[in-house]
Design a protein around this motif. Structure first.
Motif, PDB file in Angstrom:
ATOM      1  N   ARG A  90      27.360 -15.896  26.937  1.00 40.22           N
ATOM      2  CA  ARG A  90      28.310 -16.890  26.397  1.00 40.22           C
ATOM      3  C   ARG A  90      27.601 -18.091  25.775  1.00 40.22           C
ATOM      4  O   ARG A  90      27.957 -19.237  26.041  1.00 40.22           O
ATOM      5  CB  ARG A  90      29.266 -17.373  27.489  1.00 40.22           C
ATOM      6  N   VAL A 140      26.161 -19.883  22.034  1.00 40.01           N
ATOM      7  CA  VAL A 140      26.702 -20.039  20.686  1.00 40.01           C
ATOM      8  C   VAL A 140      25.752 -19.416  19.671  1.00 40.01           C
ATOM      9  O   VAL A 140      24.563 -19.756  19.646  1.00 40.01           O
ATOM     10  CB  VAL A 140      26.927 -21.532  20.364  1.00 40.01           C
ATOM     11  N   ASN A 157      38.396 -14.663  11.707  1.00 39.50           N
ATOM     12  CA  ASN A 157      38.625 -16.098  11.639  1.00 39.50           C
ATOM     13  C   ASN A 157      39.527 -16.613  12.754  1.00 39.50           C
ATOM     14  O   ASN A 157      39.216 -17.606  13.391  1.00 39.50           O
ATOM     15  CB  ASN A 157      39.248 -16.452  10.281  1.00 39.50           C
ATOM     16  N   GLY A 158      40.639 -15.924  12.998  1.00 35.96           N
ATOM     17  CA  GLY A 158      41.603 -16.494  13.933  1.00 35.96           C
ATOM     18  C   GLY A 158      42.010 -17.864  13.441  1.00 35.96           C
ATOM     19  O   GLY A 158      42.374 -18.032  12.270  1.00 35.96           O
ATOM     20  N   THR A 159      41.891 -18.879  14.298  1.00 42.00           N
ATOM     21  CA  THR A 159      42.273 -20.225  13.878  1.00 42.00           C
ATOM     22  C   THR A 159      41.057 -21.114  13.677  1.00 42.00           C
ATOM     23  O   THR A 159      41.185 -22.332  13.643  1.00 42.00           O
ATOM     24  CB  THR A 159      43.205 -20.861  14.917  1.00 42.00           C
ATOM     25  N   SER A 160      39.883 -20.519  13.535  1.00 42.20           N
ATOM     26  CA  SER A 160      38.684 -21.344  13.405  1.00 42.20           C
ATOM     27  C   SER A 160      38.758 -22.246  12.169  1.00 42.20           C
ATOM     28  O   SER A 160      38.550 -23.444  12.264  1.00 42.20           O
ATOM     29  CB  SER A 160      37.439 -20.464  13.353  1.00 42.20           C
ATOM     30  N   PRO A 175      41.435 -23.180   9.392  1.00 41.28           N
ATOM     31  CA  PRO A 175      42.852 -22.948   9.071  1.00 41.28           C
ATOM     32  C   PRO A 175      43.130 -22.836   7.578  1.00 41.28           C
ATOM     33  O   PRO A 175      44.232 -22.482   7.202  1.00 41.28           O
ATOM     34  CB  PRO A 175      43.549 -24.168   9.672  1.00 41.28           C
ATOM     35  N   VAL A 223      31.074 -18.182  20.380  1.00 39.97           N
ATOM     36  CA  VAL A 223      30.587 -17.923  21.731  1.00 39.97           C
ATOM     37  C   VAL A 223      30.487 -16.408  21.891  1.00 39.97           C
ATOM     38  O   VAL A 223      31.464 -15.694  21.650  1.00 39.97           O
ATOM     39  CB  VAL A 223      31.538 -18.527  22.778  1.00 39.97           C
ATOM     40  N   THR A 243      33.974 -15.105  20.299  1.00 40.62           N
ATOM     41  CA  THR A 243      35.075 -16.050  20.077  1.00 40.62           C
ATOM     42  C   THR A 243      34.597 -17.206  19.213  1.00 40.62           C
ATOM     43  O   THR A 243      33.715 -17.965  19.617  1.00 40.62           O
ATOM     44  CB  THR A 243      35.575 -16.611  21.427  1.00 40.62           C
ATOM     45  N   PRO A 244      35.189 -17.367  18.021  1.00 46.45           N
ATOM     46  CA  PRO A 244      34.748 -18.467  17.162  1.00 46.45           C
ATOM     47  C   PRO A 244      35.108 -19.818  17.759  1.00 46.45           C
ATOM     48  O   PRO A 244      36.129 -19.956  18.431  1.00 46.45           O
ATOM     49  CB  PRO A 244      35.555 -18.272  15.869  1.00 46.45           C
ATOM     50  N   LEU A 245      34.298 -20.797  17.474  1.00 40.15           N
ATOM     51  CA  LEU A 245      34.671 -22.168  17.793  1.00 40.15           C
ATOM     52  C   LEU A 245      35.740 -22.622  16.801  1.00 40.15           C
ATOM     53  O   LEU A 245      35.837 -22.099  15.694  1.00 40.15           O
ATOM     54  CB  LEU A 245      33.436 -23.088  17.676  1.00 40.15           C
ATOM     55  N   SER A 246      36.506 -23.576  17.225  1.00 41.36           N
ATOM     56  CA  SER A 246      37.496 -24.173  16.327  1.00 41.36           C
ATOM     57  C   SER A 246      36.755 -25.138  15.399  1.00 41.36           C
ATOM     58  O   SER A 246      36.339 -26.219  15.804  1.00 41.36           O
ATOM     59  CB  SER A 246      38.537 -24.919  17.170  1.00 41.36           C
ATOM     60  N   GLY A 305      37.877 -26.299  12.331  1.00 41.01           N
ATOM     61  CA  GLY A 305      38.741 -27.235  11.600  1.00 41.01           C
ATOM     62  C   GLY A 305      38.694 -27.019  10.107  1.00 41.01           C
ATOM     63  O   GLY A 305      38.058 -26.085   9.602  1.00 41.01           O
TER      64      GLY A 305
END
Ligand SMILES: [Mn+2]
Ligand SMILES: [Mn+2]
Ligand SMILES: [Mn+2]
Ligand SMILES: [Mn+2]
Lengths: 430, 430, 430, 430
Positions: free
Chosen positions: A322, A324, A331-334, A336, A349, A356-359, A361
């Motif tokens: 885990r 970085v 993408n998901g919501t990494s 927007p 991560v 899992t992408p970091l958010s 922004g």
């Protein structure tokens, strides 16, 4: 505690000249990781034997307890794998040379990752990849598919959208940029944290932190005085100041297209032709039974730190670290500004649960539209590669940021479809 | 019921050769609408007198109960207005000619609305417009500002973001397209409903309904057989089929840039030079005390149906008609692919309460990125026009879809800033 | 020009006591609209004959050139219809009485539209509606389905999500509120423009415009002095001031639940029982062959202005009027705080092309969460009605804003499923 | 390498009975981290002396090279701090008892974190916190503010929205849940990865991974057979199955409000009263000069693993570990169903650069509306605490998920404002 063990890693495109680099990576990490079998798979028996023989000698010389197998049967190669690494080139270097040469006629640089070449490399490779996915869904459904094959962002998106595989896309651009930053600031790579945003080969660094300190402005103000940053050799400091963020290596083809085009036209040989010669030399070395370690000439091939990136990724997926890492993922919501189901290249991560992408922004305004434009091209390329519709192909080409107008898009597609016809059955079914 | 009355309409740029067209519009609508005063304002006294005299004769000849006043004092001109119509050209036609000529040196078409010319026209005009807004906030705070001044999308966005005015942007492109569709299908314009999406001059028709029937596919399939559609003369039917939606007139500069560039380079005179000559002829007519109605040559000037669009808009704002008109307004949530605070050109409900866009939904994938790209350019242009920062100007120019690379953006900005220096004080303050 | 003609309108639930109201609506609009056939369909032959007979006398007495047919065969009733109006009650008034009575045991008001009663009315009605949709897809694929059946928001969403029909949901709440506002401000209804936001029966008025003037604050400040506003009789002015927007009629059940609950418990008869008696009286009148016009007692039934709303809607859909009406439609991007595919009740442009919501923008913070909460309940109700899963039913009930906790949700569902078992086969399949 | 050193940590509310727990945490981590000074600050001199004396003895007894200072002067206490830990209770336990008791009269459980008590605790604490922030902006602008003070989500959001501080909110709920999961699956806490979503005390676990394996369904299927999960003692397995995700501890107050209310009414003493007695005993121990280590009774106080969570957080912020911790942070784009500027509790990467949430994606439908509802309450509470407007307070209370209607919200606010008047000057200014 005993050393973690991977029963089997499969390498699609095992006859690639990169393979000894990858093998060397596992040799370097032998203290931390036991790999029982590395199954090299290729359709080219001759190359498989040459490169595979080299790989076997490497492992033997390093006294690894690892079996290197050579495979021409794909289901068998894939069966039981925990990781499938893909690095292939449908149509070999000859196809790349066409990808690079044809666009020059229309005043567009070919560029096999971010230009028309990327579209056609994807057209050739996606159908084969979806076939491999079918094998994996049957014979290794829980395996991770680690994609090195360029254009890595497009390939990863195709797999995300059209298969059920666990997939991560990989590129050495992030790890090389981190290394360059570490060098510039006289620290270790682990002390560098980058807010890396965008797509594979179409990305920018929004912030650079050294040991947690934000040095972005300091870097922007002193770009000329910095040591030469390997990954950003041709980026004008003035452009960086205008954007307020740092474009990475491949963006030179977008921000400085006419110059790169002029150089490509002036060059005696295309990059593909150069690589072809490098590869010939490498294969000669690999064929030599006295060569036991990866030859220094391999560095010229252009894949610096690829094996390091690959082993890092595999270690974290396996050992649930885990940490970085900057990889290509959904993408998901990494970001927007882009749709959730597309691929992006951002800090993620990486653990045994997945990636899992970091958010991250919103993209800064100075780069947002170009990133959206490039992504539209990528997604349209995936769509056309699967549909085999010529109109979809026009639409993909039209949306490439290097293509200046509709008639050029049509001409590029028409000539390149014809040139690569044998590898593009989806576009020529009745 | 007595006829609705507007006490005062102010025309900024009243000396424009368009003014008699506008006056004619009010003459045509005299049965429905009483206008007590039309206040023409201009900084060019000579033109104001010529055009204003013409306007006064038109009104007199039509026996309208309307006073046409000529004004050189802006606060007085604006004071008490219910509607302020703006149609101005800072730097006159000479500046336009520079906007069109300079970019040709760098292989970019000038285009005073969607190209580098648009950026510089906006740079010259936005500061003046924000000054007018200050007058209006003081002397006519509830008036509607109706913007005809090009680039209309950028001008409207500047006013939306930097003033408290009620503003609508207007273009004759939608009303002309509706007329063309009506002609093509042998119906009345009121029978046509268009799903019009995008920005001013960067827009597409997603659906065409004739009396409620969706004829989009029929139209796409028969484009060649259709009567010549005035607003889409140079759009290749094959492009329409590739996109799946219909690009409108100005998109030829994006989809066919090299051809338009070649024509512009080959042309003896730029569009500005042609218009300059047309205007000279018109002004001669206007100066003739025997000319009582708008001369037929005005049609060549290029503003077909502008007065009709303007009067339609004013009638609905005044009479609370709440009908649907395609105008430039704040996006809000109409197109979620663009930010809420930017301007868009979409169907809107127009009533005394104001202008409310319809919810148009996501842009089709085939056009989304280009629209986002063009909007990034527009918003960056507004930002640079207000900040007066040269870097912001580079960033705006770099994001114009016609500009191929960063060095070209820099050269264009540097040369054009110098050429227009006298009209761009914000970029040359110490 | 000849009068526009509708060949056939079908009324599902033609035996409803509302039908004479609807017939009266077409009689009132006879000068503008010719209806050739009104096909009444019902499963209850006796009521169909009584109400149908009444309808036939109404039409005859008004000398309309309209045929009223009585139908027990649904495909035949639907065949060739241009509009299908639905107003049905599966399980009749007896089921409504259960919907209202059972929840009282658990200290929840039943409320057949916004409470547990609404969930169960939807559970009973959605499967029948989806069957009707199948008939329509076969026999009247281009017809408009106009839903009056409560809970109208939930019913409309079920049709939007699970059929291909053209659908609009209708309620008289908006038209009644407009009438009340017109009365309060001494103007005509057409002079009122409301920014109406939310869901059917869960909505608020953000702004009130009278002839384009924003009178919202004036209204909020003077609520006590205003004439009694029919649609907001039980709304505390202090609540309005706290919210900053005006809640409409049905929100009393959310904002004042305990009081409404206490009244319902104290009431001798539930609303359903009261209506049952009103209906008995009405049916007696309808059965009287001397009654030729809708009886005044019908007003007590509670559907004021329903026929007006219905005819308005039909006229605009037919005549392509593109005026603004507040109806229930797919959200799209109108309210970005809710998903695009859910139903909302907002101002829409209604024309022959269909129904397009205006872009209403974000819900004010003071009401956003309650609206999202109610919508979650509505969407979960649709899901459970279709899946027939008891867990989905728990989840729907748990998300109703009136239900205080999970155990209550479970008890309500368990008892109501059992009580309505005969109408809920989807929950009792093996 | 020498041990990393923190020059100064300040504890706001240093007289809290928790302080010895925190001190113990630093004692446990002494091998990894050198803390030069722990500055305890409190307004209550007597308690500061008692607790501070205890802390000094702990440090001395453990032979730490750490100075514990006692401070009544806040600027001095804060000056030069690298971390400021806040754990305060304005109005002491007496105020909490009112928060818990008053709502019972209105059939609402008080709940000092997720109920009306939380609103009023925030009203009392936010103004003081914003004052502290001003000191920090002056005397320790780069310090991290680590908020333990409940309601932690609301406090963190207030700081995010109204100050420039670096802030993280902390709760032991995540770390305790991880410990419980580890126990249930017989693994180490580090082997557990949770997809934890929502707000502080209003959160759910979407997925549970053990060593990377998704065991969520297994857990849901076997909830009854699992060892008692400390953090979810009162959650009905049937509810978990209905939701499809696992609600955590504090959600019992929402899903089982009537039961918890009945228990609270039946209880002889409120939780505050119980804690008051525990604290009296603890303070007696702390005052005993022979007590050198934290007394076992401290465990009853309810802050299990708080010091562990705090030290973990500080270590990662300091040492740039970039590991994943579940903390309260700005949402950004982590959960797109909530606004970017609100606080959420999600897995975050914690490093010297700061705290970056992972992209968690949309909330499952079964929990989305409740989470949005609770967040609306939280944000409205922040707004009212800052504005001091009684209407804003009504609006906050109305939006608390436990408050059933508007009249109850008004009564709660009116009585509680009066009861806490001395601590709420912002609501009583003239
Ligand atoms: Mn790469
Ligand atoms: Mn125009
Ligand atoms: Mn209704
Ligand atoms: Mn907590």
């Amino acid at each position: 505690m005993s050393k973690p063990t991977i029963e089997k890693i499969t390498v699609i495109g095992g006859g690639s000249t990169y393979t000894p680099e990858l093998i060397d990576g596992f040799i370097q990490h032998e203290p931390d990781l036991q790999v029982d079998e590395i199954a090299l798979y290729d359709i080219d028996e001759e190359r498989l034997n040459i490169v595979g023989g080299m790989a076997q000698r490497q492992v033997q010389y390093a006294e690894l307890d690892t079996k290197v197998t050579l495979n021409l049967d794909r289901p068998k190669a894939v069966d039981g794998a925990k990781f499938v690494l893909s690095s292939m080139r449908i149509g070999h270097m000859a196809a790349r040379i066409l990808d690079e040469k044809i666009p020059l006629k229309y005043n567009v640089i070919g560029q096999e990752t971010t230009g028309p070449g990327g579209t056609f490399k994807a057209f050739r490779t996606i159908p084969v990849t979806l076939d491999i996915a079918k094998d994996m869904e049957k014979y290794a459904p829980d395996a991770w598919y680690i994609n090195f094959t360029n254009p890595s962002g497009i390939m990863t998106e195709a797999i995300l959208k059209h298969t059920n595989l666990n997939v991560v896309g990989l590129c050495n651009n992030p790890i090389n940029t981190i290394a360059a930053m570490a060098e510039a600031f006289h620290v270790e790579p682990k002390d560098v944290f980058l807010e890396w945003m965008g797509l594979n080969h179409v990305n920018w660094v929004r912030k650079v932190y050294i040991k947690g300190e934000d040095v972005t402005q300091q870097l922007i103000d002193n770009l000329e005085k910095m040591v030469d940053i390997e990954e950003m050799p041709k980026i004008d400091p003035d452009l960086v100041r205008t954007l307020g963020v740092m474009p990475t290596y491949y963006l030179q083809y977008y921000y400085f297209h006419p110059q790169r085009l002029a150089e490509a036209k002036a060059a005696e040989k295309s990059r593909g032709q150069v690589v072809l010669e490098v590869e010939k030399e490498l294969l000669k070395k690999y064929a030599d039974p006295n060569v036991m370690i990866k030859p220094p000439e391999l560095a010229q091939r252009g894949g610096a730190r690829y094996s390091e990136a690959a082993v890092n990724l595999i270690m974290s997926l396996m050992l649930d670290r885990r940490d970085v890492q900057i990889v290509v993922a959904r993408n998901g919501t990494s970001i927007p500004d882009l749709d959730p189901d597309v691929s992006v290249e951002v800090p993620c991560v990486v653990g045994a649960h997945g990636v899992t992408p970091l958010s991250m922004g919103r993209l800064p305004e100075s780069i947002r539209a170009l990133c959206q434009h490039a992504k539209a091209w990528e997604s349209a390329t995936v769509k056309a590669a699967v549909s085999g519709s010529r109109r979809d192909a026009y639409l993909a080409m039209l949306q490439n940021p290097l293509v200046p107008d509709y008639p050029t898009a049509v001409k590029l597609v028409d000539e390149m479809l014809e040139a690569h016809k044998q590898y593009l059955p989806q576009f020529f079914k009745k």
